[in-house]
Design an enzyme around this catalytic site. Structure first.
Site, short mmCIF file in Angstrom:
data_model
loop_
_atom_site.label_atom_id
_atom_site.label_comp_id
_atom_site.label_asym_id
_atom_site.label_seq_id
_atom_site.Cartn_x
_atom_site.Cartn_y
_atom_site.Cartn_z
N HIS A 197 -8.10 3.63 22.65
CA HIS A 197 -9.59 3.93 22.19
C HIS A 197 -10.60 3.25 23.50
O HIS A 197 -10.61 2.21 23.90
CB HIS A 197 -9.64 3.55 20.87
CG HIS A 197 -10.17 1.98 20.71
ND1 HIS A 197 -11.36 1.32 20.82
CD2 HIS A 197 -9.15 0.97 19.99
CE1 HIS A 197 -11.07 0.10 20.45
NE2 HIS A 197 -9.99 -0.10 19.96
N GLU A 204 -12.50 4.05 17.21
CA GLU A 204 -11.61 3.22 16.59
C GLU A 204 -12.22 2.15 15.94
O GLU A 204 -11.86 1.76 14.67
CB GLU A 204 -10.59 2.74 17.59
CG GLU A 204 -9.31 2.12 16.91
CD GLU A 204 -9.52 0.54 16.97
OE1 GLU A 204 -8.59 -0.08 16.23
OE2 GLU A 204 -10.40 0.09 17.24
N GLU A 205 -13.18 1.58 16.13
CA GLU A 205 -13.66 0.27 15.74
C GLU A 205 -14.34 0.47 14.55
O GLU A 205 -14.82 -0.49 13.62
CB GLU A 205 -14.56 -0.37 16.78
CG GLU A 205 -14.04 -0.74 18.15
CD GLU A 205 -13.31 -1.98 18.08
OE1 GLU A 205 -13.27 -2.61 16.89
OE2 GLU A 205 -12.84 -2.46 19.04
N HIS A 220 -13.61 -9.37 21.18
CA HIS A 220 -15.30 -9.19 20.68
C HIS A 220 -16.23 -10.13 20.98
O HIS A 220 -17.23 -10.37 20.08
CB HIS A 220 -15.04 -8.99 18.86
CG HIS A 220 -14.41 -7.69 18.45
ND1 HIS A 220 -14.85 -7.27 17.26
CD2 HIS A 220 -13.75 -6.86 18.87
CE1 HIS A 220 -14.23 -6.16 17.03
NE2 HIS A 220 -13.32 -5.89 18.38
N ASP A 237 -11.54 -4.54 24.80
CA ASP A 237 -10.91 -4.00 23.48
C ASP A 237 -11.74 -2.58 23.28
O ASP A 237 -12.97 -2.48 22.77
CB ASP A 237 -11.10 -5.06 22.32
CG ASP A 237 -10.96 -4.34 20.98
OD1 ASP A 237 -10.18 -3.31 20.97
OD2 ASP A 237 -11.13 -5.01 19.84
#
Length: 357
Positions: A67, A213-214, A323, A179
């Protein structure tokens, strides 16, 4: 890492892509993979789907997905003094936001700002011991008042944390957005390696850079429904436990630089898992393992239960400081992950070989 791949990685990381605002990064992905695929499409959600056809007809479909969306912020309110109040897009840590430099992505381009809060000197002693909620923080762009701020910024504009690609020792690098732009990068490199090898696989390969996605695995859900794969490999990041404050009992022993991680559990097809292990051994690719006793919370989860079900695997990249704007990983792990996936693609011959028996 080869120079062209490194340039692509840095461009991908630099491009803003909070969930729902991914297209700057998706343009970078499309431009890079266009030379390595037979066809490329972008769907209504913004997922980019690149295909490399195999040798023959009615071949098994393999979808490899990472993603492209990252965590970020969104402007919610502009007060009379021109300060911008915001909400989180994805899992933003309120411990870390005060004092951050940010970019507000407006219709005319990126606008710099800083995140402020009440100075510690003016806080009550009890308040100093608690986390300042995001709703009590604000972005200062230097505007004189609300009217000036509204000429520059609209409610709903996306915000990213300012970050630069930083090289550390031992092939380790830090940036925001690994990420899961690490996963997108691996997907792109898989397409490149397959195309440049000149080999025709016994599968039709679909490399997907998914969105949102998140905030709920949305792009992974819709792209998998569209591709309708028989086999799926999700490329994600996972918590490295080789830093001082992470409990190994939670996630096992996971180190930067010791290879990609193979997850094992009910989200993972056992035969595909074993095929990945065999490919790693045959190609002398270092790997690590992690247990995933429940749904993994990645695009692998929605992929597995799409339509009539998909034989799914999860290849993860060890990552420190997830994150944050200094997510840290090893470039060697990225390269090994791409090589591992290419190696397993060459071993797949039938869609039926992954049916449990």
């Amino acid at each position: 890492m080869r120079t062209e791949s490194n340039i692509f990685l840095e461009k991908l990381l630099d491009a803003p892509s909070p969930s729902g605002y991914e297209q700057p990064a998706q343009r970078v992905f499309r431009d890079y993979v266009a030379a390595f695929c037979d066809e490329i499409t972008t769907d209504i959600m913004g997922n980019v789907i690149a295909k490399v056809g195999g040798k023959g007809q009615n071949l098994p479909k393999v979808m490899v997905v990472g993603h492209t969306d990252e965590i970020g912020l969104q402007i919610k309110y502009i007060d009379d003094k021109g300060f911008l109040f915001f909400a989180a897009v994805g899992g933003v840590d309120a411990h870390l936001t005060p004092g951050k430099r940010v970019n507000v992505h407006t219709s005319t381009g990126a606008l710099p700002g800083v995140i402020g809060k009440k100075p510690i000197h003016l806080m009550d002693s009890k308040d100093r011991e608690t986390v300042v909620k995001l709703e009590s923080q604000y972005i200062d762009i230097g505007a004189k008042d609300k009217e000036e701020a509204q000429k520059l910024v609209r409610v709903g504009d996306a915000v990213t944390f300012e970050s630069s690609f930083t090289r550390l020792h031992n092939e380790r690098v830090a940036s925001r957005g690994f990420d899961d732009k690490a996963g997108c990068f691996v997907v792109a490199e898989v397409l490149r390696l397959v195309k440049e090898s000149g080999k025709q696989l016994n599968v039709d390969l679909y490399g997907v850079s998914s969105v949102q996605e998140e905030i709920g695995l949305r792009g992974g859900t819709t792209s998998c429904y569209s591709v309708n794969p028989d086999i799926g490999i999700c490329v994600e990041v996972d918590f490295a436990t080789d830093q001082p404050d992470v409990e190994k009992k939670h996630n096992g022993e996971i180190f930067l630089g010791k290879g990609p991680i193979l997850a094992r559990g009910p989200n993972i097809n056992p035969r595909l898992f074993e095929l990945l292990n065999c490919a790693a051994e045959a190609e002398n690719i270092p790997i690590q393992h992690t247990a995933a006793p429940r749904a993994t919370g990645t695009d692998a989860n929605v992929m597995q239960i799409s339509r009539g079900g998909v034989a799914t695997a999860l290849v993860k990249i060890p990552l420190r400081y997830m994150h944050t704007s200094v997510e840290t990983l090893s470039l060697n792990d990225l390269e090994n992950a791409a090589q591992l996936i290419v190696a397993v693609l060459e071993k797949i011959t039938s869609r039926d070989e992954f049916i449990p028996s």
